[in-house]
Design a protein around this motif. Structure first.
Motif, PDB file in Angstrom:
ATOM      1  N   VAL A 294      -4.237   9.406  40.419  1.00  0.00           N
ATOM      2  CA  VAL A 294      -5.258   8.358  40.375  1.00  0.00           C
ATOM      3  C   VAL A 294      -6.656   8.955  40.188  1.00  0.00           C
ATOM      4  O   VAL A 294      -7.568   8.300  39.701  1.00  0.00           O
ATOM      5  CB  VAL A 294      -5.184   7.495  41.656  1.00  0.00           C
ATOM      6  N   GLU A 295      -6.788  10.248  40.533  1.00  0.00           N
ATOM      7  CA  GLU A 295      -8.119  10.857  40.473  1.00  0.00           C
ATOM      8  C   GLU A 295      -8.786  10.809  39.097  1.00  0.00           C
ATOM      9  O   GLU A 295      -9.975  10.481  39.010  1.00  0.00           O
ATOM     10  CB  GLU A 295      -8.069  12.291  41.014  1.00  0.00           C
ATOM     11  N   PRO A 296      -8.052  11.138  38.000  1.00  0.00           N
ATOM     12  CA  PRO A 296      -8.730  11.019  36.693  1.00  0.00           C
ATOM     13  C   PRO A 296      -9.177   9.596  36.385  1.00  0.00           C
ATOM     14  O   PRO A 296     -10.174   9.407  35.687  1.00  0.00           O
ATOM     15  CB  PRO A 296      -7.676  11.497  35.688  1.00  0.00           C
ATOM     16  N   VAL A 297      -8.464   8.600  36.916  1.00  0.00           N
ATOM     17  CA  VAL A 297      -8.902   7.213  36.723  1.00  0.00           C
ATOM     18  C   VAL A 297     -10.224   6.999  37.453  1.00  0.00           C
ATOM     19  O   VAL A 297     -11.177   6.439  36.901  1.00  0.00           O
ATOM     20  CB  VAL A 297      -7.852   6.211  37.239  1.00  0.00           C
ATOM     21  N   ASP A 298     -10.272   7.491  38.709  1.00  0.00           N
ATOM     22  CA  ASP A 298     -11.520   7.398  39.478  1.00  0.00           C
ATOM     23  C   ASP A 298     -12.674   8.010  38.702  1.00  0.00           C
ATOM     24  O   ASP A 298     -13.764   7.440  38.617  1.00  0.00           O
ATOM     25  CB  ASP A 298     -11.368   8.157  40.806  1.00  0.00           C
ATOM     26  N   GLN A 299     -12.406   9.200  38.159  1.00  0.00           N
ATOM     27  CA  GLN A 299     -13.430   9.930  37.421  1.00  0.00           C
ATOM     28  C   GLN A 299     -13.959   9.088  36.260  1.00  0.00           C
ATOM     29  O   GLN A 299     -15.164   8.919  36.097  1.00  0.00           O
ATOM     30  CB  GLN A 299     -12.802  11.239  36.887  1.00  0.00           C
ATOM     31  N   LEU A 300     -13.031   8.536  35.472  1.00  0.00           N
ATOM     32  CA  LEU A 300     -13.447   7.777  34.293  1.00  0.00           C
ATOM     33  C   LEU A 300     -14.088   6.443  34.680  1.00  0.00           C
ATOM     34  O   LEU A 300     -14.976   5.965  33.976  1.00  0.00           O
ATOM     35  CB  LEU A 300     -12.254   7.576  33.354  1.00  0.00           C
ATOM     36  N   LEU A 301     -13.663   5.886  35.808  1.00  0.00           N
ATOM     37  CA  LEU A 301     -14.324   4.649  36.271  1.00  0.00           C
ATOM     38  C   LEU A 301     -15.755   4.958  36.698  1.00  0.00           C
ATOM     39  O   LEU A 301     -16.668   4.156  36.503  1.00  0.00           O
ATOM     40  CB  LEU A 301     -13.546   4.022  37.430  1.00  0.00           C
ATOM     41  N   GLN A 302     -15.916   6.157  37.266  1.00  0.00           N
ATOM     42  CA  GLN A 302     -17.251   6.635  37.625  1.00  0.00           C
ATOM     43  C   GLN A 302     -18.148   6.681  36.384  1.00  0.00           C
ATOM     44  O   GLN A 302     -19.328   6.366  36.438  1.00  0.00           O
ATOM     45  CB  GLN A 302     -17.098   8.049  38.214  1.00  0.00           C
ATOM     46  N   ASN A 303     -17.554   7.075  35.272  1.00  0.00           N
ATOM     47  CA  ASN A 303     -18.316   7.257  34.029  1.00  0.00           C
ATOM     48  C   ASN A 303     -18.553   5.967  33.248  1.00  0.00           C
ATOM     49  O   ASN A 303     -19.214   6.006  32.215  1.00  0.00           O
ATOM     50  CB  ASN A 303     -17.578   8.225  33.102  1.00  0.00           C
ATOM     51  N   VAL A 304     -17.947   4.869  33.728  1.00  0.00           N
ATOM     52  CA  VAL A 304     -18.116   3.621  32.979  1.00  0.00           C
ATOM     53  C   VAL A 304     -19.601   3.241  32.989  1.00  0.00           C
ATOM     54  O   VAL A 304     -20.244   3.256  34.035  1.00  0.00           O
ATOM     55  CB  VAL A 304     -17.256   2.484  33.573  1.00  0.00           C
ATOM     56  N   ASP A 305     -20.134   2.952  31.799  1.00  0.00           N
ATOM     57  CA  ASP A 305     -21.570   2.733  31.658  1.00  0.00           C
ATOM     58  C   ASP A 305     -21.785   1.655  30.606  1.00  0.00           C
ATOM     59  O   ASP A 305     -21.588   1.887  29.418  1.00  0.00           O
ATOM     60  CB  ASP A 305     -22.206   4.059  31.230  1.00  0.00           C
ATOM     61  N   PRO A 306     -22.219   0.458  31.038  1.00  0.00           N
ATOM     62  CA  PRO A 306     -22.378  -0.650  30.086  1.00  0.00           C
ATOM     63  C   PRO A 306     -23.338  -0.286  28.953  1.00  0.00           C
ATOM     64  O   PRO A 306     -23.129  -0.678  27.811  1.00  0.00           O
ATOM     65  CB  PRO A 306     -22.948  -1.773  30.947  1.00  0.00           C
ATOM     66  N   ALA A 307     -24.390   0.488  29.263  1.00  0.00           N
ATOM     67  CA  ALA A 307     -25.379   0.831  28.238  1.00  0.00           C
ATOM     68  C   ALA A 307     -24.736   1.720  27.172  1.00  0.00           C
ATOM     69  O   ALA A 307     -24.911   1.508  25.974  1.00  0.00           O
ATOM     70  CB  ALA A 307     -26.560   1.543  28.882  1.00  0.00           C
ATOM     71  N   LYS A 308     -23.951   2.688  27.633  1.00  0.00           N
ATOM     72  CA  LYS A 308     -23.260   3.600  26.714  1.00  0.00           C
ATOM     73  C   LYS A 308     -22.277   2.807  25.841  1.00  0.00           C
ATOM     74  O   LYS A 308     -22.190   3.036  24.625  1.00  0.00           O
ATOM     75  CB  LYS A 308     -22.529   4.659  27.545  1.00  0.00           C
ATOM     76  N   ASP A 309     -21.541   1.893  26.501  1.00  0.00           N
ATOM     77  CA  ASP A 309     -20.568   1.091  25.754  1.00  0.00           C
ATOM     78  C   ASP A 309     -21.256   0.225  24.722  1.00  0.00           C
ATOM     79  O   ASP A 309     -20.758   0.040  23.611  1.00  0.00           O
ATOM     80  CB  ASP A 309     -19.766   0.196  26.713  1.00  0.00           C
ATOM     81  N   ARG A 310     -22.442  -0.306  25.104  1.00  0.00           N
ATOM     82  CA  ARG A 310     -23.167  -1.142  24.159  1.00  0.00           C
ATOM     83  C   ARG A 310     -23.593  -0.300  22.971  1.00  0.00           C
ATOM     84  O   ARG A 310     -23.457  -0.710  21.823  1.00  0.00           O
ATOM     85  CB  ARG A 310     -24.378  -1.766  24.849  1.00  0.00           C
ATOM     86  N   GLU A 311     -24.099   0.917  23.251  1.00  0.00           N
ATOM     87  CA  GLU A 311     -24.528   1.808  22.167  1.00  0.00           C
ATOM     88  C   GLU A 311     -23.382   2.050  21.191  1.00  0.00           C
ATOM     89  O   GLU A 311     -23.541   1.903  19.971  1.00  0.00           O
ATOM     90  CB  GLU A 311     -25.005   3.138  22.759  1.00  0.00           C
ATOM     91  N   LEU A 312     -22.206   2.397  21.760  1.00  0.00           N
ATOM     92  CA  LEU A 312     -21.051   2.687  20.905  1.00  0.00           C
ATOM     93  C   LEU A 312     -20.682   1.468  20.061  1.00  0.00           C
ATOM     94  O   LEU A 312     -20.454   1.567  18.862  1.00  0.00           O
ATOM     95  CB  LEU A 312     -19.844   3.087  21.769  1.00  0.00           C
ATOM     96  N   TRP A 313     -20.658   0.328  20.750  1.00  0.00           N
ATOM     97  CA  TRP A 313     -20.225  -0.877  20.049  1.00  0.00           C
ATOM     98  C   TRP A 313     -21.243  -1.297  19.005  1.00  0.00           C
ATOM     99  O   TRP A 313     -20.897  -1.663  17.883  1.00  0.00           O
ATOM    100  CB  TRP A 313     -19.975  -2.025  21.042  1.00  0.00           C
ATOM    101  N   VAL A 314     -22.547  -1.239  19.352  1.00  0.00           N
ATOM    102  CA  VAL A 314     -23.599  -1.647  18.413  1.00  0.00           C
ATOM    103  C   VAL A 314     -23.568  -0.745  17.188  1.00  0.00           C
ATOM    104  O   VAL A 314     -23.620  -1.219  16.045  1.00  0.00           O
ATOM    105  CB  VAL A 314     -24.978  -1.632  19.102  1.00  0.00           C
ATOM    106  N   LYS A 315     -23.442   0.582  17.423  1.00  0.00           N
ATOM    107  CA  LYS A 315     -23.393   1.523  16.294  1.00  0.00           C
ATOM    108  C   LYS A 315     -22.286   1.153  15.329  1.00  0.00           C
ATOM    109  O   LYS A 315     -22.430   1.259  14.116  1.00  0.00           O
ATOM    110  CB  LYS A 315     -23.183   2.948  16.802  1.00  0.00           C
ATOM    111  N   GLU A 316     -21.191   0.732  15.880  1.00  0.00           N
ATOM    112  CA  GLU A 316     -20.022   0.424  15.056  1.00  0.00           C
ATOM    113  C   GLU A 316     -20.139  -0.934  14.386  1.00  0.00           C
ATOM    114  O   GLU A 316     -19.652  -1.131  13.275  1.00  0.00           O
ATOM    115  CB  GLU A 316     -18.779   0.445  15.948  1.00  0.00           C
TER     116      GLU A 316
END
Lengths: 329, 329
Positions: A294-316
């Protein structure tokens, strides 16, 4: 030694009869025990050990008080029950294995589902890892079930195979044969004791007759009767010796065999203890592996960032960043 | 301001026409953009933010290049997809819940089995605890599935209910209406522009005729044509003003609404992040509880002692500790 017999012919039974000795022994089911308070105090053979060899000399009455069960039979029943318990524990572990396999199968199947597979960006990564962790969890449980099979169930099942019951039967027959022999020797003793009593009675009668009318004929009769009485005494002595020898043999076998059964029971308990410990070790491992899944899931949930996701999505997906302006005339 | 329109009538279109100005703007699908390199540089409204309000001004050609999709529609599709992803995650969690319930049910059932229930002594205690721990494990998984339901599945499912799609539709209609209005205003501008051109042509023709043969009648015609041309110019100016006002209104609504959608997407991601974190927290708890369930078994397995078990069993089952002795004569 506790079971040595006296050398035959040391005391003449004829002479002993005269003393009217107090009975200090009793024979129960053809086995001779000292009466309470009579004879030297018996020290346990293995004091503080609660060894089988010290506690199963008498027979056991069943609850109705009708049938007698030999002490040795009680020991054998314990062994058979132990074997059955071990088999049932293996069966229990087998059921657990099936449950783990089913659980692993279901987790694995779910981990392959396409649900929310199109989630994007850092949240999508965390979600993908969450599904992957489910697959890893399934693997952990499958591994647990495999190890339960090879390291717990199989050892429990294979410990003491079919030969075990045969071996127990051999012990049983051997000890029972010795008890039968003891019974037969005891009957001989009884018979010889009666013969001696008859001969002594005859000698007594003839001695009284001699006092009334003396004759050569009577003296001859008395001599003959005395000879026969002495002979009967010797017979009894031989029978008692044989009985004591047989009882001694039975005693020795009882001690040897009950010590052997005791060793078997210690082995059984330690074997089961060892493999149930293996079970808990595997359980702990499963929990620890699961946690690390479960730890890698925790890690990636820690990294979840709406701003980053928006950047990725907007770029695309952006359609154009030049803003409208007023139209000129 | 980026969308303020100039006060009507500041420059006479008739006069402007004379200068032969270079085109600096282009109108695509009724929206007016500056040409590249023309006009002042546009700074992003929210620089470094990858804000929706900066990137969806143009329409998007679909892969075949036939249909146009408005930038705003791309934003709406993102929202609908997000809603769908959230629903699918809830579905995934629901499946997990079912698996946990099934697992718990099977463990609980096995824990109630009578297998090896007659094992005795310290080993029997450890075994009983092992079965009890299975029951506790089942409880842990049942609790996990219950919490997954109330703390993950339900929040994921209930976040933004049926109203959400209705709200999106309202936004959609509102922005689409403004685009339609813009198209109609743009058509008016085109029409007025053509009318002005016609009037100017007419004026020009009449002015040329005047040069050939002067008369009162002709001067009157030219005056009339000039009046009509000025009138057409004023009409065009009004139409352009109306167009610019509508575009400004649309622009403002696009900014406001895309900022709103952006906020909704941030909320969605944070909501999901929060509840997937809750999932991993519950998973960790489950593993930790499970580990603590096994600890009392470990403890009792530590205490398993064949000597102690023999003592207990012998005390309960012994048949007699007085050893046989030799029979006397």
């Amino acid at each position: 030694m506790f079971c040595t017999t006296k050398p035959p012919g040391s005391v003449s039974p004829a002479k002993r009869q005269i003393k009217e000795v107090k009975e200090t022994k009793t024979t129960i089911n053809c086995v001779t025990f000292p009466l309470p308070g009579e004879g030297p105090e018996q020290q346990l053979l293995k004091p503080n050990d609660w060894s089988y060899c010290d506690y199963f000399w008498a027979d056991k009455k069943d609850p109705q008080g009708t049938a007698q069960v030999a002490g040795f039979e009680v020991l054998l029943q314990k062994q058979l029950k132990g074997k059955q318990m071990q088999k049932e524990m293996a069966e229990f572990i087998h059921e657990r294995i099936k449950i783990e396999e089913e659980y692993a199968k279901n987790l694995s199947k779910l981990s392959l589902s396409a649900l929310a597979a199109q989630e994007e960006g850092t949240l999508g990564e965390a979600w993908t890892q969450l599904k992957k962790s489910l697959h890893d969890e399934a693997e952990v449980h499958l591994k647990f079930s495999n190890k339960l099979h090879s390291e717990v169930e199989k050892p429990l099942l294979s410990f003491r195979g079919d030969n075990f019951k045969k071996d127990l039967k051999k012990y049983d027959h051997h000890i029972a044969d010795l008890r039968k022999q003891l019974a037969s020797r005891f009957a001989s003793v009884e018979k010889a004791r009666k013969a001696l009593a008859d001969r002594q009675k005859d000698l007594e009668v003839k001695t009284q007759q001699l006092e009334i009318k003396l004759s050569n004929k009577h003296e001859e009769d008395i001599k003959k009767a005395r000879r026969k009485s002495t002979q009967a005494g010797d017979d009894l002595m031989r029978c008692v010796d044989l009985y004591n020898q047989t009882q001694c043999k039975w005693f020795e076998e009882m001690v040897t065999t009950s010590m052997e059964l005791e060793k078997l029971e210690v082995e059984r308990i330690e074997w089961i203890q060892q493999h149930l410990r293996q079970y808990t070790t595997l359980r702990h491992e499963t929990d620890m592996f699961n946690q690390s899944m479960v730890e890698p899931v925790d890690q990636l949930l820690q990294n979840v960032d709406p701003a980053k996701d928006r950047e990725l999505w907007v770029k695309e997906n952006k359609t154009g960043d030049v803003r409208p302006v007023d139209m000129d005339l």
